[in-house]
Design a protein around this motif. Sequence first.
Motif, PDB file in Angstrom:
ATOM      1  N   SER A   1     -15.806  -2.012  -9.599  1.00  0.00           N
ATOM      2  CA  SER A   1     -14.635  -2.802  -8.581  1.00  0.00           C
ATOM      3  C   SER A   1     -15.196  -3.175  -7.219  1.00  0.00           C
ATOM      4  O   SER A   1     -15.838  -1.768  -6.546  1.00  0.00           O
ATOM      5  CB  SER A   1     -13.402  -1.993  -8.495  1.00  0.00           C
ATOM      6  N   ILE A   2     -14.989  -4.198  -6.558  1.00  0.00           N
ATOM      7  CA  ILE A   2     -15.399  -4.357  -5.024  1.00  0.00           C
ATOM      8  C   ILE A   2     -14.057  -5.160  -4.722  1.00  0.00           C
ATOM      9  O   ILE A   2     -13.790  -6.293  -4.894  1.00  0.00           O
ATOM     10  CB  ILE A   2     -16.669  -5.440  -5.049  1.00  0.00           C
ATOM     11  N   ALA A   3     -13.398  -4.270  -3.783  1.00  0.00           N
ATOM     12  CA  ALA A   3     -12.022  -4.825  -3.323  1.00  0.00           C
ATOM     13  C   ALA A   3     -11.681  -4.430  -1.987  1.00  0.00           C
ATOM     14  O   ALA A   3     -12.185  -3.321  -1.376  1.00  0.00           O
ATOM     15  CB  ALA A   3     -11.103  -4.612  -4.369  1.00  0.00           C
ATOM     16  N   VAL A   4     -10.634  -4.985  -1.410  1.00  0.00           N
ATOM     17  CA  VAL A   4      -9.994  -4.143  -0.146  1.00  0.00           C
ATOM     18  C   VAL A   4      -9.439  -3.017  -0.452  1.00  0.00           C
ATOM     19  O   VAL A   4      -8.680  -2.723  -1.713  1.00  0.00           O
ATOM     20  CB  VAL A   4      -9.424  -5.433   0.370  1.00  0.00           C
ATOM     21  N   ASP A   5      -9.309  -2.422   0.247  1.00  0.00           N
ATOM     22  CA  ASP A   5      -8.340  -1.065   0.171  1.00  0.00           C
ATOM     23  C   ASP A   5      -6.922  -1.267   0.027  1.00  0.00           C
ATOM     24  O   ASP A   5      -6.225  -1.420   1.344  1.00  0.00           O
ATOM     25  CB  ASP A   5      -8.633   0.238   1.024  1.00  0.00           C
ATOM     26  N   ASP A   6      -6.365  -1.716  -1.004  1.00  0.00           N
ATOM     27  CA  ASP A   6      -4.846  -2.173  -0.947  1.00  0.00           C
ATOM     28  C   ASP A   6      -3.833  -1.155  -0.445  1.00  0.00           C
ATOM     29  O   ASP A   6      -2.969  -1.500   0.532  1.00  0.00           O
ATOM     30  CB  ASP A   6      -4.380  -2.621  -2.453  1.00  0.00           C
ATOM     31  N   GLU A   7      -4.339  -0.040  -0.967  1.00  0.00           N
ATOM     32  CA  GLU A   7      -3.145   1.010  -0.437  1.00  0.00           C
ATOM     33  C   GLU A   7      -3.307   1.411   1.194  1.00  0.00           C
ATOM     34  O   GLU A   7      -2.065   1.432   1.821  1.00  0.00           O
ATOM     35  CB  GLU A   7      -3.631   2.299  -1.122  1.00  0.00           C
ATOM     36  N   ALA A   8      -4.288   1.395   1.784  1.00  0.00           N
ATOM     37  CA  ALA A   8      -4.504   1.462   3.218  1.00  0.00           C
ATOM     38  C   ALA A   8      -3.912   0.202   3.991  1.00  0.00           C
ATOM     39  O   ALA A   8      -3.230   0.365   4.988  1.00  0.00           O
ATOM     40  CB  ALA A   8      -5.922   1.735   3.579  1.00  0.00           C
ATOM     41  N   ALA A   9      -4.357  -0.792   3.458  1.00  0.00           N
ATOM     42  CA  ALA A   9      -3.815  -2.050   3.978  1.00  0.00           C
ATOM     43  C   ALA A   9      -2.286  -2.165   3.849  1.00  0.00           C
ATOM     44  O   ALA A   9      -1.728  -2.560   4.940  1.00  0.00           O
ATOM     45  CB  ALA A   9      -4.505  -3.149   3.441  1.00  0.00           C
ATOM     46  N   THR A  10      -1.589  -1.700   2.953  1.00  0.00           N
ATOM     47  CA  THR A  10      -0.159  -2.139   2.684  1.00  0.00           C
ATOM     48  C   THR A  10       0.511  -1.039   3.476  1.00  0.00           C
ATOM     49  O   THR A  10       1.592  -1.225   3.959  1.00  0.00           O
ATOM     50  CB  THR A  10       0.035  -1.913   1.252  1.00  0.00           C
ATOM     51  N   ARG A  11      -0.012   0.144   3.446  1.00  0.00           N
ATOM     52  CA  ARG A  11       0.731   1.278   4.333  1.00  0.00           C
ATOM     53  C   ARG A  11       0.720   0.543   5.759  1.00  0.00           C
ATOM     54  O   ARG A  11       1.601   1.174   6.652  1.00  0.00           O
ATOM     55  CB  ARG A  11      -0.096   2.514   4.194  1.00  0.00           C
ATOM     56  N   GLU A  12      -0.572  -0.065   6.280  1.00  0.00           N
ATOM     57  CA  GLU A  12      -0.583  -0.234   7.563  1.00  0.00           C
ATOM     58  C   GLU A  12       0.539  -1.495   8.114  1.00  0.00           C
ATOM     59  O   GLU A  12       1.448  -1.656   8.783  1.00  0.00           O
ATOM     60  CB  GLU A  12      -1.805  -0.905   8.013  1.00  0.00           C
TER      61      GLU A  12
ATOM     62  N   ALA B   1       6.572   0.018  -1.673  1.00  0.00           N
ATOM     63  CA  ALA B   1       7.876   0.632  -2.134  1.00  0.00           C
ATOM     64  C   ALA B   1       7.965   2.293  -1.726  1.00  0.00           C
ATOM     65  O   ALA B   1       8.804   2.678  -1.212  1.00  0.00           O
ATOM     66  CB  ALA B   1       8.046   0.369  -3.547  1.00  0.00           C
ATOM     67  N   ALA B   2       6.479   2.719  -1.920  1.00  0.00           N
ATOM     68  CA  ALA B   2       6.531   4.140  -1.699  1.00  0.00           C
ATOM     69  C   ALA B   2       6.716   4.646  -0.469  1.00  0.00           C
ATOM     70  O   ALA B   2       7.119   5.312   0.170  1.00  0.00           O
ATOM     71  CB  ALA B   2       5.213   4.528  -2.350  1.00  0.00           C
ATOM     72  N   ALA B   3       6.003   3.693   0.721  1.00  0.00           N
ATOM     73  CA  ALA B   3       6.200   3.865   2.012  1.00  0.00           C
ATOM     74  C   ALA B   3       7.343   3.813   2.483  1.00  0.00           C
ATOM     75  O   ALA B   3       8.066   4.524   3.220  1.00  0.00           O
ATOM     76  CB  ALA B   3       5.124   2.847   2.726  1.00  0.00           C
ATOM     77  N   TRP B   4       8.317   2.851   2.041  1.00  0.00           N
ATOM     78  CA  TRP B   4       9.748   2.479   2.217  1.00  0.00           C
ATOM     79  C   TRP B   4      10.678   3.832   1.751  1.00  0.00           C
ATOM     80  O   TRP B   4      11.447   4.097   2.526  1.00  0.00           O
ATOM     81  CB  TRP B   4      10.130   1.272   1.979  1.00  0.00           C
ATOM     82  N   GLN B   5      10.319   4.084   0.538  1.00  0.00           N
ATOM     83  CA  GLN B   5      10.982   5.227   0.196  1.00  0.00           C
ATOM     84  C   GLN B   5      10.699   6.518   0.738  1.00  0.00           C
ATOM     85  O   GLN B   5      11.782   7.225   1.107  1.00  0.00           O
ATOM     86  CB  GLN B   5      10.672   5.619  -1.365  1.00  0.00           C
ATOM     87  N   ASP B   6       9.569   6.849   1.201  1.00  0.00           N
ATOM     88  CA  ASP B   6       9.210   7.982   2.036  1.00  0.00           C
ATOM     89  C   ASP B   6       9.923   7.725   3.476  1.00  0.00           C
ATOM     90  O   ASP B   6      10.388   9.023   3.903  1.00  0.00           O
ATOM     91  CB  ASP B   6       7.924   8.017   2.108  1.00  0.00           C
ATOM     92  N   ARG B   7       9.976   6.767   4.126  1.00  0.00           N
ATOM     93  CA  ARG B   7      10.645   6.543   5.438  1.00  0.00           C
ATOM     94  C   ARG B   7      12.148   6.629   5.434  1.00  0.00           C
ATOM     95  O   ARG B   7      12.827   7.245   6.158  1.00  0.00           O
ATOM     96  CB  ARG B   7      10.065   5.409   5.887  1.00  0.00           C
ATOM     97  N   PHE B   8      12.664   5.843   4.273  1.00  0.00           N
ATOM     98  CA  PHE B   8      14.246   5.711   4.293  1.00  0.00           C
ATOM     99  C   PHE B   8      14.920   6.089   3.355  1.00  0.00           C
ATOM    100  O   PHE B   8      16.237   5.995   3.225  1.00  0.00           O
ATOM    101  CB  PHE B   8      14.290   4.031   4.570  1.00  0.00           C
ATOM    102  N   GLY B   9      14.256   6.784   2.239  1.00  0.00           N
ATOM    103  CA  GLY B   9      15.112   7.522   1.144  1.00  0.00           C
ATOM    104  C   GLY B   9      15.413   6.322   0.026  1.00  0.00           C
ATOM    105  O   GLY B   9      16.156   6.688  -0.902  1.00  0.00           O
ATOM    106  N   HIS B  10      15.086   5.014   0.238  1.00  0.00           N
ATOM    107  CA  HIS B  10      15.056   4.143  -0.879  1.00  0.00           C
ATOM    108  C   HIS B  10      14.293   3.273  -1.004  1.00  0.00           C
ATOM    109  O   HIS B  10      13.626   2.870  -0.261  1.00  0.00           O
ATOM    110  CB  HIS B  10      16.683   3.540  -0.659  1.00  0.00           C
TER     111      HIS B  10
END
Length: 337
Positions: A164-175, A208-217
């Motif tokens: 696999s050669i890819a962008v780091d989707d998780e790091a990018a989406t968290r940003e 979704a995980a980042a939003w859940q962690d920040r706002f609880g939903h």
Amino acid sequence: MAKTEYPDNVTADDVATAAGVSRWTVNRAFKKDASISPKTRAKVMTAAEALGYVPDLSAAALASARSNLVALLVDDFANPHKLVMLERLTRALRSRGWDTLLVNTLDRDDTTPALLNASQRRVDATILIGIQFNDDVLNAAHGARRFKKLIIFARTSLNPDTISIAVDDEAATREIAQYVIDRGYRRPLYIAGPHTVSAHLLRKETFAAAWQDRFGHAPESVSVPRYDPLLSAQITQATLRARKPGNMPDVIVCENDALALGVMDTIRHEFGLKVPDDIAVVGFDDVPQAASPNYRLTTYRQPLTEMANYLVDVLESTDSTDLDRKFLGQLVIRDSA
């Protein structure tokens, strides 16, 4: 101007005679990394050009353990990012002496036969760019065992027989999620693309995980079965049609730019709203249209040139372990958010 006439069936022996060198020197002159002086190489090339000689690449490949040919399987041409990927990949490959066999995989049923057909062409590797490569397809491809490397480009695969050669989707989406939060948006709608079983993106889940962690939903989300701006526009219209102004999202975050372009067209032309005053939009990929005055899309730029150059490094590497690589890109802030 008179057309240059070349004799038929010019061979390396003819070039050797004209250049005053051996046949083996002629062969070395056409190999990129061969040991030969610049003066001798120039003499051979001058003779070859005068005679109209072109080396037989298929014969050279048969005499070598490597063909310097890769099969490039692509689908989803409604996504403009595919053309950007193809340009960067083929540029990197050609600059280092690799040729490509391009195969358009028409649909999911066509993917396995296309892979097996490509493997019969004596390619050194098969590169997959698209959304239709699930576990069954990857297992069938690996089972054929007729190519040495199976590379998933711009997606992540957990299949142990792939690279696999890819962008780091998780790091990018968290940003992206942090940027949306910092800008004060609180009613996001996430527009996701098709979900594949093995070679997939991790953008929707990460947002979704980042939003859940920040706002609880979890944020609201919908999916589009293809990365097609027209289909994205239709689904966005259907999702927002019955809503009152106070119930509209304040930002729509899209899994890629193809979806975002359709979203922006719908916001403006179907609902008569303004971007970003009424609804902001964020994409992913930074396709050429994203920078145009019509869109000015805030998006995340993948480092495709760096990724393509690394892919060629993988092709030329004798190592067969730990070749997976994730890259960091850049959040590009424009007027849409």
